[in-house]
Design a protein around this motif. Structure first.
Motif, PDB file in Angstrom:
ATOM      1  N   TYR A  42       0.806  -1.222   0.000  1.00 19.19           N
ATOM      2  CA  TYR A  42       0.000   0.000   0.000  1.00 19.19           C
ATOM      3  C   TYR A  42       0.842   1.277   0.000  1.00 19.19           C
ATOM      4  N   ALA A  46       0.455   5.270  -1.847  1.00 20.10           N
ATOM      5  CA  ALA A  46      -0.358   6.134  -0.997  1.00 20.10           C
ATOM      6  C   ALA A  46       0.098   7.590  -1.103  1.00 20.10           C
ATOM      7  N   ASN A  47      -0.835   8.480  -0.890  1.00 13.25           N
ATOM      8  CA  ASN A  47      -0.555   9.909  -0.796  1.00 13.25           C
ATOM      9  C   ASN A  47      -1.023  10.394   0.563  1.00 13.25           C
TER      10      ASN A  47
END
Length: 182
Positions: A42, A46-47
């Motif tokens: 993940y 992800a941001n």
């Protein structure tokens, strides 16, 4: 079915069934391995939003991280549903966790690395329990009865009962513990 039962099973029944299923396989090893695969897969995609600022944690090894994470989840499911290969799955999970350190954002910011290492170690160390139907042999003297004849195909008794052997419970002869007479 009697007239008093409704045919539905209560929560206790399903809880006991799940408990029996969980006890017959390396459940926690699979759970930790799958939980370790999620952050590894993940975090590279992800941001993080801090007010109006967006921080992208993506790396150049995003595909490698995704592959490692998916393989760890697959190995966790393998530990659950095909526990015969638990040792292979555990060693593979440990190797993938080690590979995730340089490839996948320090192993999913160390969270995924530690969970996958713990799951792999638990899988390698897990041993199935003994069958409940079998009783352990008594530690007392051997039961009296007719001695086996020379042509009998019988299972040999305890190692201590055989004269001239210095083997312990953890050593094995080259002949697999069989008598060499014959």
């Amino acid at each position: 079915m009697s007239a008093e039962t409704t045919g539905s099973r209560d929560f206790r029944y399903w809880r006991l069934r799940f408990r029996a299923w969980r006890g017959s396989r390396p459940f926690w090893a699979g759970l930790f391995t799958m939980a370790g695969g999620v952050p590894i897969a993940y975090f590279p995609y992800a941001n993080m939003h801090l007010g109006n600022v967006t921080l992208a944690m993506s790396t150049t090894a995003g595909a490698g991280s995704l592959i490692i994470g998916v393989l760890l989840v697959t190995l966790g499911l393998t530990m659950w549903f095909h526990s015969v290969v638990r040792t292979f799955a555990g060693v593979a999970a440990i190797l993938l966790a080690l590979i995730s350190l340089p490839v996948a954002n320090i192993g999913g910011f160390v969270i995924g690395f530690l969970l996958a290492m713990l799951g792999g170690a638990l899988s390698v160390a897990w041993v199935p329990s003994k069958a409940k139907g079998r009783a352990a042999p008594a530690a007392g003297p051997a039961p009296e009865g007719p001695a086996p004849s020379e042509g009998d195909e019988t299972v040999p008794g305890p190692r201590e009962a055989q004269p001239g052997t210095a083997a312990t419970g953890t050593t094995v002869d080259a002949n697999g513990g069989r008598n060499s007479a014959g």
